[in-house]
Design a protein around this motif. Structure first.
Motif, short mmCIF file in Angstrom:
data_model
loop_
_atom_site.label_atom_id
_atom_site.label_comp_id
_atom_site.label_asym_id
_atom_site.label_seq_id
_atom_site.Cartn_x
_atom_site.Cartn_y
_atom_site.Cartn_z
N ALA A 184 0.81 -1.22 0.00
CA ALA A 184 0.00 0.00 0.00
C ALA A 184 0.85 1.27 0.00
O ALA A 184 0.45 2.29 -0.56
N GLU A 185 2.03 1.21 0.63
CA GLU A 185 2.86 2.41 0.73
C GLU A 185 3.41 2.82 -0.64
O GLU A 185 3.56 1.99 -1.54
N TYR A 192 7.47 1.14 -9.83
CA TYR A 192 6.22 0.98 -10.58
C TYR A 192 6.49 0.60 -12.04
O TYR A 192 5.68 -0.11 -12.65
N LEU A 193 7.61 1.04 -12.59
CA LEU A 193 7.97 0.61 -13.95
C LEU A 193 8.23 -0.89 -13.97
O LEU A 193 7.84 -1.59 -14.92
N GLU A 228 -2.65 6.43 -11.81
CA GLU A 228 -2.52 6.73 -10.38
C GLU A 228 -1.12 7.20 -10.00
O GLU A 228 -0.96 8.09 -9.16
N GLN A 229 -0.11 6.59 -10.62
CA GLN A 229 1.28 6.91 -10.26
C GLN A 229 1.94 7.89 -11.23
O GLN A 229 3.12 8.21 -11.06
N HIS A 230 1.16 8.37 -12.19
CA HIS A 230 1.66 9.34 -13.19
C HIS A 230 2.90 8.80 -13.90
O HIS A 230 3.91 9.51 -14.08
N VAL A 231 2.83 7.55 -14.28
CA VAL A 231 3.91 6.89 -15.02
C VAL A 231 3.37 6.51 -16.39
O VAL A 231 2.51 5.63 -16.50
N THR A 232 3.83 7.17 -17.43
CA THR A 232 3.26 6.95 -18.77
C THR A 232 4.10 6.03 -19.65
O THR A 232 3.67 5.67 -20.74
N PHE A 233 5.27 5.65 -19.18
CA PHE A 233 6.22 4.91 -20.02
C PHE A 233 5.61 3.66 -20.64
O PHE A 233 5.84 3.37 -21.83
N TYR A 234 4.83 2.89 -19.88
CA TYR A 234 4.30 1.62 -20.38
C TYR A 234 2.92 1.75 -21.04
O TYR A 234 2.38 0.75 -21.52
#
Length: 294
Positions: A184-185, A192-193, A228-234
């Motif tokens: 959860a943390e 995340y990647l 949610e994590q603002h990670v667009t790479f994937y």
């Protein structure tokens, strides 16, 4: 302590072991230090360093710098892996000697990278198994880190690419269990990647096994995690997989075209040329299929 820095300094000054230790200690003492088998007393080490024009503190500072440099090197290789730039990734990875890596985390990162890339490029089964077993059996025997599950991913891909779907499934199931119980943390973007990479390859495998609903759920979970994590790479990879899935499920043409447009848009935003090439090939396949039907 970075003994290599000490040795390089001595050799740069063209000073033999015999000359350096003269009047300070025996050559055997210096030899043991340089071979990393025994560190001499602080008094002796201080005198040796002074003769080389360096301080004892520099040996520790240099070590920290080396560790930091290695960490950045491995992170760069990991990005190349995710971009499917395997040629450059292997080139950079082969320049690293795993026996000289002191950090356990860096060791796990090294072996997961080499093992997974070898699997993804259809390398030898023995090489994949050796690298990944270093994580399972030695470095993370209690399976407390994400590297174990990245290792499971590597084993799954190895079996999948060797046409052993049942064995592949057993490892993908372990990866899937991990994805269902993410901590959860908050974690770093790199974490995340790695998670998204597991999502992508697991969803891809499920699609090849014609379990389209399961694949679709994984893709949707991956897209949500990106948001949610603002990670667009994937996102380009996931959208491309969603397009493939829609085609396999014989979804309406409008839905497929919409997914293709989204895939291309995200590929351009992320400068992902690999996905652009894959999408172009997929479009040609779809067009050929339509022509045959006509």
């Amino acid at each position: 302590m970075n003994v290599t820095y000490f040795i390089k300094r001595r050799k740069a000054l063209k000073m033999s072991q015999c000359k350096l230790c003269d009047g300070i200690c025996t050559q055997a003492t210096l030899s043991k230090f340089e071979s990393n088998t025994h560190v001499p007393s602080l008094t002796i080490l201080t005198q040796l360093c002074a003769r080389l024009g360096i301080s004892v503190e520099e040996l520790y500072e240099s070590e920290e710098s080396t560790v930091s440099q290695l960490s950045m090197q491995l992170d760069d290789i990991e990005k190349r892996l995710m971009m499917e730039d395997y040629c450059r990734a292997f080139e950079e990875l082969n320049a690293i000697n795993p026996e000289q890596i002191q950090s356990v985390v860096a060791q796990m990162q090294f072996y997961y990278l080499r093992g997974l890339m070898t699997a993804l490029t259809n390398g030898h089964v023995i090489d994949v198994s050796y690298d990944l077993s270093m994580i399972f059996n030695v470095l993370d025997a209690k399976q407390k880190t994400i590297f174990t599950y990245l290792g499971f991913l590597g084993m799954a891909e190895m079996y999948a690419r060797n046409h052993q779907p049942k064995r592949a499934q057993s490892y993908f199931d372990k990866v899937h269990d991990y994805l269902n119980q993410l901590p959860a943390e908050q974690h770093s973007e790199q974490y995340y990647l790695r998670v998204l990479m597991m999502v992508y390859y697991t969803a891809e495998f499920e699609m090849t096994q014609k379990r389209y609903e399961k694949s679709q759920r994984l893709i949707e979970a991956g897209v949500q995690l990106c948001s949610e994590q603002h990670v667009t790479f994937y996102l380009p990879d996931l959208k491309f997989l969603a397009t493939q899935c829609a085609i396999e499920r014989h979804c309406p043409t409008d839905e497929v075209q919409s997914l293709m447009s989204e895939t291309m848009a995200f590929a351009k935003i992320n400068q992902n040329q690999v996905v652009e090439v894959k999408l172009a090939a997929l479009k040609r396949q779809v067009e050929k299929g339509k022509l045959r039907e006509a």
